[in-house]
Structure formats: structure tokens, C-alpha cells
Design an enzyme around this catalytic site. Structure first.
Site, PDB file in Angstrom:
ATOM      1  N   SER A  22       7.739  -6.931 -17.713  1.00 37.49           N
ATOM      2  CA  SER A  22       6.726  -6.224 -18.502  1.00 37.49           C
ATOM      3  C   SER A  22       7.446  -5.389 -19.547  1.00 37.49           C
ATOM      4  O   SER A  22       8.612  -5.007 -19.356  1.00 37.49           O
ATOM      5  CB  SER A  22       5.952  -5.310 -17.540  1.00 37.49           C
ATOM      6  OG  SER A  22       5.260  -4.317 -18.246  1.00 37.49           O
TER       7      SER A  22
ATOM      8  N   TYR B 236       5.009   1.322 -10.884  1.00 34.52           N
ATOM      9  CA  TYR B 236       5.068  -0.051 -11.385  1.00 34.52           C
ATOM     10  C   TYR B 236       6.208  -0.178 -12.392  1.00 34.52           C
ATOM     11  O   TYR B 236       7.004  -1.125 -12.336  1.00 34.52           O
ATOM     12  CB  TYR B 236       3.731  -0.390 -12.045  1.00 34.52           C
ATOM     13  CG  TYR B 236       3.692  -1.727 -12.764  1.00 34.52           C
ATOM     14  CD1 TYR B 236       3.471  -2.911 -12.057  1.00 34.52           C
ATOM     15  CD2 TYR B 236       3.836  -1.799 -14.152  1.00 34.52           C
ATOM     16  CE1 TYR B 236       3.404  -4.133 -12.726  1.00 34.52           C
ATOM     17  CE2 TYR B 236       3.772  -3.014 -14.818  1.00 34.52           C
ATOM     18  CZ  TYR B 236       3.559  -4.174 -14.107  1.00 34.52           C
ATOM     19  OH  TYR B 236       3.505  -5.380 -14.760  1.00 34.52           O
TER      20      TYR B 236
HETATM   21  N1  LIG Z   1      -1.679  -8.364 -16.919  1.00 37.04           N
HETATM   22  C1  LIG Z   1      -0.781  -7.697 -17.635  1.00 37.04           C
HETATM   23  O1  LIG Z   1      -1.117  -6.978 -18.595  1.00 37.04           O
HETATM   24  C2  LIG Z   1       0.684  -7.802 -17.311  1.00 37.04           C
HETATM   25  C3  LIG Z   1       1.578  -7.150 -18.176  1.00 37.04           C
HETATM   26  C4  LIG Z   1       2.933  -7.212 -17.905  1.00 37.04           C
HETATM   27  C5  LIG Z   1       3.385  -7.919 -16.816  1.00 37.04           C
HETATM   28  N2  LIG Z   1       2.495  -8.552 -15.991  1.00 37.04           N
HETATM   29  C6  LIG Z   1       3.037  -9.249 -14.831  1.00 37.04           C
HETATM   30  O2  LIG Z   1       2.600 -10.583 -14.788  1.00 37.04           O
HETATM   31  C7  LIG Z   1       2.497 -10.998 -13.419  1.00 37.04           C
HETATM   32  C8  LIG Z   1       1.105 -11.551 -13.159  1.00 37.04           C
HETATM   33  O3  LIG Z   1       0.178 -10.500 -13.423  1.00 37.04           O
HETATM   34  P1  LIG Z   1      -1.391 -10.755 -13.604  1.00 37.04           P
HETATM   35  O4  LIG Z   1      -1.800  -9.936 -14.750  1.00 37.04           O
HETATM   36  O5  LIG Z   1      -1.702 -12.204 -13.563  1.00 37.04           O
HETATM   37  O6  LIG Z   1      -1.916 -10.020 -12.294  1.00 37.04           O
HETATM   38  P2  LIG Z   1      -3.162 -10.308 -11.339  1.00 37.04           P
HETATM   39  O7  LIG Z   1      -4.242 -10.993 -12.061  1.00 37.04           O
HETATM   40  O8  LIG Z   1      -3.426  -8.994 -10.685  1.00 37.04           O
HETATM   41  O9  LIG Z   1      -2.547 -11.327 -10.275  1.00 37.04           O
HETATM   42  C9  LIG Z   1      -1.501 -10.937  -9.460  1.00 37.04           C
HETATM   43  C10 LIG Z   1      -1.050 -12.141  -8.672  1.00 37.04           C
HETATM   44  O10 LIG Z   1       0.037 -11.729  -7.838  1.00 37.04           O
HETATM   45  C11 LIG Z   1      -0.285 -12.086  -6.500  1.00 37.04           C
HETATM   46  N3  LIG Z   1       0.356 -11.224  -5.517  1.00 37.04           N
HETATM   47  C12 LIG Z   1       0.264  -9.873  -5.384  1.00 37.04           C
HETATM   48  N4  LIG Z   1       0.989  -9.475  -4.316  1.00 37.04           N
HETATM   49  C13 LIG Z   1       1.526 -10.583  -3.769  1.00 37.04           C
HETATM   50  C14 LIG Z   1       2.363 -10.832  -2.666  1.00 37.04           C
HETATM   51  N5  LIG Z   1       2.789  -9.851  -1.838  1.00 37.04           N
HETATM   52  N6  LIG Z   1       2.741 -12.108  -2.409  1.00 37.04           N
HETATM   53  C15 LIG Z   1       2.324 -13.121  -3.205  1.00 37.04           C
HETATM   54  N7  LIG Z   1       1.504 -12.967  -4.247  1.00 37.04           N
HETATM   55  C16 LIG Z   1       1.118 -11.705  -4.527  1.00 37.04           C
HETATM   56  C17 LIG Z   1      -1.801 -11.991  -6.423  1.00 37.04           C
HETATM   57  O11 LIG Z   1      -2.262 -12.687  -5.288  1.00 37.04           O
HETATM   58  P3  LIG Z   1      -3.649 -12.250  -4.535  1.00 37.04           P
HETATM   59  O12 LIG Z   1      -4.752 -12.891  -5.300  1.00 37.04           O
HETATM   60  O13 LIG Z   1      -3.477 -12.789  -3.156  1.00 37.04           O
HETATM   61  O14 LIG Z   1      -3.707 -10.750  -4.573  1.00 37.04           O
HETATM   62  C18 LIG Z   1      -2.158 -12.656  -7.743  1.00 37.04           C
HETATM   63  O15 LIG Z   1      -2.066 -14.040  -7.643  1.00 37.04           O
HETATM   64  C19 LIG Z   1       2.829  -9.774 -12.568  1.00 37.04           C
HETATM   65  O16 LIG Z   1       4.175  -9.819 -12.181  1.00 37.04           O
HETATM   66  C20 LIG Z   1       2.598  -8.629 -13.534  1.00 37.04           C
HETATM   67  O17 LIG Z   1       3.347  -7.488 -13.200  1.00 37.04           O
HETATM   68  C21 LIG Z   1       1.158  -8.507 -16.220  1.00 37.04           C
END
Ligand SMILES: NC(=O)c1ccc[n+]([C@@H]2O[C@H](COP(=O)([O-])OP(=O)(O)OC[C@H]3O[C@@H](n4cnc5c(N)ncnc54)[C@H](OP(=O)(O)O)[C@@H]3O)[C@@H](O)[C@H]2O)c1
Length: 241
Positions: free
Chosen positions: A126, A139
Site C-alpha cells: 500500500s 495497518y
Molecule cells: N482497498 C484498498 O484501498 C487497498 C489499498 C492498498 C492496499 N490494499 C491491499 O490489497 C489487498 C486486498 O485488499 P482488498 O481491498 O481487496 O480488501 P478486502 O476487500 O477487504 O478483501 C480482503 C481479502 O483478504 C482476505 N483475508 C483477510 N484475512 C485473511 C486471512 N487471515 N487469511 C486469508 N485471507 C484473509 C479476505 O478474506 P475473507 O473474505 O475471508 O475475510 C478477503 O478475501 C490487501 O492486502 C490490502 O491491504 C488495498
């Protein structure tokens, strides 16, 4: 690295950016996509193989690694984000367990396969890895630590033919940013940017409109210069062994 005909494992593949990455990999002709999820995933495409994978569970990681016999690309995408103010160390530990140690444990489990294929690791980080977003400091700490780990893995694995990529995502419209009223990119465009960066061989990937402005200055910046300087120690030690 071309995605076509490759075998790819994506953690956190059931929603958000992970799900978009599964779809984008299929569009680019991936041979097989392992979709790591905590709960059962309805199977939509014959090229997708669901894998039960909580990245904090050593036994599930081991079982998943036993089920996969070949792997070209590991995308460490699973992540959690909670609002906090650093007053509760449990919250910091929860972030580190998933966003740092989960990433490392999954990487270590699949490393033998990646060494064999001379594959790639893609760590979804991120912009908060580069400067803390103080509404989510725990985070931010976990992503900064995961970036540091990514740099070390890159240096340690370079001699083994495994490429290690960092992805600096800006705000993406997923459950993670629900309620945050700021401009956000779609998960589909983020997935496109991530796989474009991987296919172009960019070691640091800035995949969306918020992160892209940093891409130009990044390669000549002080952080990159220090990374290159410190990386040389690994090569020296390797020669001395
Ligand atoms: N969205 C943003 O603005 C943003 C910005 C920067 C970086 N990111 C990064 O991009 C990645 C994906 O984020 P996203 O926005 O798609 O988030 P999201 O929609 O909240 O999805 C998170 C995913 O991670 C899974 N997860 C959480 N804890 C887990 C665990 N212990 N074991 C296995 N899976 C787990 C969740 O599974 P469940 O459905 O089972 O909970 C879900 O599939 C993350 O690493 C996040 O930090 C996102």
C-alpha cells in the site's frame, strides 16, 4: 513474465482486489489459478482451483502447499485493515499476523515450487507502506514491515531466479475502504495495473491513478538507492561462502 499458460496462486481471492486478480489472470490466459480463501468459493471457471487458506494457519498453509504441484506466480493479496490509534497493541499484532507474517509464511511454504519454476512473488502492499496513514497506523506499520520484508526477500532470492515484486496500491473501491469518501480506483483496474506491472517486469508496481504519479521518481529516489546499496551485501556474502 507472461501470465499466459502460467499457474498462479492468489490469496484472499474471494472478494475485492483478489477476486479481480483471479478474473484478470484468466483473461490473460493463465493455465491454472489457485484461489486461496478462508471459506469455500463457488467454482466458476474450470481453470480455477479453490484452496482453503487462512494465511495465519500453519496447518492450512501446509495442506495448501501439499495440494499444489507446480507454481509460477504467488500473489500475496490477503490483508486486513482496522481503524485504530495505536492504543491497543492487540490491534497491531492482528495486522502483523496477517499482513506481515501471513505473507511470509505463505511465501516460505511455496518457495520450493517457485525456485523450481524460476517464478515470481507479488506482494500487495500500500502507499501506507511508504508513509503512514495515521487513521490506520497499525495497518500502516504492517505494510511498511511487509515492504521491508519484500526488499529483503528480493535480495535473498535474486540468486535463485525468483523475482519479488512490491505493489503500492492507492485507494481501491473494496470492502476495505467502505465508508471512506475519497476517490477510489476499481478493483478491476487495480488488477489490470498489477498484472501489467508483473508482465513488464517492474520490481515495484504502482498500479492505480493514485499511485502512478510516484512511479517516475521512484527508481531514482533515496529509498531505491539504499536498497541497491544494501543488496550488495548479499552478493558479497554469497561469494564468500
Ligand atoms: N482497498 C484498498 O484501498 C487497498 C489499498 C492498498 C492496499 N490494499 C491491499 O490489497 C489487498 C486486498 O485488499 P482488498 O481491498 O481487496 O480488501 P478486502 O476487500 O477487504 O478483501 C480482503 C481479502 O483478504 C482476505 N483475508 C483477510 N484475512 C485473511 C486471512 N487471515 N487469511 C486469508 N485471507 C484473509 C479476505 O478474506 P475473507 O473474505 O475471508 O475475510 C478477503 O478475501 C490487501 O492486502 C490490502 O491491504 C488495498
Amino acid at each position: 513474465m507472461n501470465i499466459a499458460n502460467k499457474t498462479i496462486l492468489i490469496t484472499g481471492a474471494n472478494r475485492g482486489i483478489g477476486r479481480a486478480l483471479v478474473n484478470e489472470a484468466l483473461l490473460r490466459g493463465a493455465k491454472k489459478v489457485y484461489a486461496g480463501t478462508r471459506n469455500a468459493l463457488p467454482n466458476v471457471d474450470p481453470r480455477v482451483t479453490p484452496l482453503t487458506l487462512d494465511v495465519t494457519s500453519v496447518s492450512e498453509i501446509q495442506r495448501a502447499a501439499d495440494e499444489v504441484d507446480t507454481l509460477d506466480v504467488l500473489i500475496n493479496n490477503a490483508g486486513v485493515a482496522m481503524y485504530d490509534d495505536l492504543s491497543n497493541s492487540d490491534v497491531i499484532e492482528q495486522h502483523l499476523a496477517v499482513n506481515l507474517l501471513g505473507m511470509l509464511k505463505v511465501t516460505r511454504a511455496f518457495l520450493p515450487l517457485l525456485r523450481r519454476s524460476k517464478g515470481a512473488i507479488v506482494n500487495n502492499l500500500s502507499l501506507a507502506a511508504l508513509a503512514p496513514l495515521p487513521i490506520i497506523p497499525a495497518y500502516s506499520i504492517s505494510k511498511a514491515a511487509a515492504f521491508n520484508m519484500t526488499q529483503s526477500l528480493r535480495a535473498l532470492l535474486a540468486g535463485q531466479g525468483v523475482a519479488v515484486h512490491a505493489v503500492f496500491l492507492g485507494p481501491i473501491d473494496t470492502d476495505m475502504t467502505r465508508g471512506l469518501e475519497i476517490p477510489k480506483a476499481s478493483p478491476e483496474s487495480a488488477a489490470l495495473g498489477i498484472l501489467d506491472g508483473l508482465e513488464k517486469g517492474e520490481e515495484d508496481i504502482f498500479p492505480d491513478h493514485a499511485s502512478q504519479p510516484m512511479a517516475e521518481a521512484w527508481p531514482t529516489g533515496v529509498v531505491k538507492a539504499l536498497e541497491h546499496q544494501f543488496r550488495a551485501f548479499v552478493a558479497e556474502n554469497a561469494v564468500n561462502q
